[in-house]
Design a protein around this motif. Structure first.
Motif, short mmCIF file in Angstrom:
data_model
loop_
_atom_site.label_atom_id
_atom_site.label_comp_id
_atom_site.label_asym_id
_atom_site.label_seq_id
_atom_site.Cartn_x
_atom_site.Cartn_y
_atom_site.Cartn_z
N ASN A 109 39.11 38.70 123.11
CA ASN A 109 38.63 38.47 124.35
C ASN A 109 37.42 37.54 124.46
O ASN A 109 37.50 36.56 125.13
CB ASN A 109 38.25 39.75 125.28
CG ASN A 109 39.40 40.35 125.79
OD1 ASN A 109 40.63 39.81 125.94
ND2 ASN A 109 39.26 41.66 126.15
N LEU A 110 36.73 37.55 123.32
CA LEU A 110 35.61 36.44 123.09
C LEU A 110 36.27 35.21 122.76
O LEU A 110 35.79 34.30 123.28
CB LEU A 110 34.73 37.10 121.97
CG LEU A 110 33.50 36.06 121.86
CD1 LEU A 110 32.44 36.18 122.84
CD2 LEU A 110 32.87 36.62 120.35
N LEU A 111 37.21 35.17 121.96
CA LEU A 111 38.00 34.04 121.51
C LEU A 111 38.42 33.33 122.61
O LEU A 111 38.71 31.90 122.85
CB LEU A 111 38.77 34.11 120.41
CG LEU A 111 38.28 34.49 118.98
CD1 LEU A 111 39.22 34.86 118.05
CD2 LEU A 111 37.30 33.77 118.40
N ARG A 112 39.19 34.33 123.56
CA ARG A 112 40.01 33.95 124.79
C ARG A 112 39.01 33.04 125.66
O ARG A 112 39.17 32.01 126.35
CB ARG A 112 40.74 35.01 125.37
CG ARG A 112 41.15 34.52 126.60
CD ARG A 112 41.70 35.73 127.57
NE ARG A 112 42.45 36.84 126.79
CZ ARG A 112 43.64 36.89 126.55
NH1 ARG A 112 44.56 36.01 127.27
NH2 ARG A 112 44.12 37.75 126.01
N GLY A 113 37.74 33.53 125.81
CA GLY A 113 36.76 32.89 126.76
C GLY A 113 36.43 31.61 126.20
O GLY A 113 36.39 30.28 127.14
N PHE A 114 36.07 31.17 124.90
CA PHE A 114 36.07 30.00 124.43
C PHE A 114 37.10 28.96 124.44
O PHE A 114 37.04 27.90 125.03
CB PHE A 114 35.60 30.09 122.70
CG PHE A 114 34.43 30.56 122.54
CD1 PHE A 114 33.14 29.57 122.76
CD2 PHE A 114 34.03 31.84 121.77
CE1 PHE A 114 31.81 30.31 122.27
CE2 PHE A 114 33.06 32.28 121.54
CZ PHE A 114 31.60 31.44 121.90
N PHE A 115 38.32 29.84 124.46
CA PHE A 115 39.65 28.69 124.69
C PHE A 115 39.76 28.41 126.21
O PHE A 115 40.06 27.22 126.35
CB PHE A 115 40.74 29.64 124.57
CG PHE A 115 42.08 29.35 125.04
CD1 PHE A 115 42.85 28.39 124.57
CD2 PHE A 115 42.42 29.97 126.20
CE1 PHE A 115 43.98 27.81 125.05
CE2 PHE A 115 43.75 29.39 126.88
CZ PHE A 115 44.43 28.22 126.28
N GLN A 116 39.40 29.12 126.97
CA GLN A 116 39.22 28.61 128.41
C GLN A 116 38.34 27.69 128.79
O GLN A 116 38.91 26.65 129.51
CB GLN A 116 38.92 30.01 129.39
CG GLN A 116 39.98 31.04 129.54
CD GLN A 116 39.50 32.20 130.24
OE1 GLN A 116 38.69 32.09 131.11
NE2 GLN A 116 40.20 33.26 130.57
#
Length: 218
Positions: free
Chosen positions: A203-210
């Motif tokens: 989820n942390l990586l998903r935030g950067f992706f967004q």
């Protein structure tokens, strides 16, 4: 009940984001406070289990919806021209949700493979706690909206700094308190702690992706 509440919340959040990104930050803070307060009370005082989580989310979302509607002075008039325009501009923001839908279908695959719904309950319990990290994405929502208007690249750096700080704090919270939270939901769910670690980091990586996805799209 949650599906209906989340639908209203998403609509009100989109409206308030368009009228003034600051409102979303206020609403997100109110949601967290209400959700935490109700959750603690329902778990420790009322001795509820998963019902406490549902109750906390519902009341938290209702508080955020009320704040959104109050600040934007919503009149609930229908305007299909604006609706079509909003739909066209929201395609960029739909892509991550399509990814969520595809991921959710994996639970169906898991049930078919093992012919049992119990593994899915373990996964979902870990997902509930790991979503603490996803909530930190509200820290850059207003800045991304401003980026689409001003095209100022410095906003990307600010968004990354804000999310790095808030996301790391929520990640630490999820990892430190994840085991006792899983135990409160159901003692057996502590077996899902490793899944919680993986999902929280994801989820942390998903935030950067967004952040980068929206930057390219705008």
């Amino acid at each position: 009940m949650l599906i209906f509440i989340i639908f209203i919340y998403k609509a009100s959040n989109a409206i308030s984001l368009g009228r003034g990104p600051r409102v979303n930050a206020i609403g997100a803070l109110a949601f967290q406070l209400a959700r935490l307060g109700i959750g603690v009370y329902a778990l420790l005082v009322l001795k509820l289990s998963i019902e406490a989580v549902i109750l906390a989310y519902v009341i938290g979302y209702l508080v955020q919806i009320a704040i959104n509607m109050f600040f934007v002075k919503a009149n609930f008039k229908r305007d299909f021209r604006i609706a079509i325009s909003a739909l066209r501009k929201s395609v960029v923001f739909m892509i991550p949700y399509i990814q969520y839908i595809l991921e959710a279908t994996l639970t169906w695959v898991a049930v078919l493979l093992v012919s049992n719904t119990v593994p899915v309950s373990y996964f979902e319990s870990a997902l509930i706690v790991s979503n603490l990290v996803i909530w930190s994405t509200s820290s850059f929502g207003g800045l991304i909206s401003k980026l689409s208007e001003t095209k100022d690249p410095s906003l990307i750096e600010t968004s990354l700094k804000l999310f790095s700080l808030s996301g790391s704090l929520f990640l630490l919270l999820a990892l430190a308190d994840g085991l006792p939270l899983l135990y409160v939901l159901r003692p057996d769910y502590t077996a899902a702690y490793i899944s919680l670690i993986v999902l929280s980091a994801s989820n942390l990586l998903r935030g950067f992706f967004q952040i980068f996805f929206i930057q390219v799209s705008t």
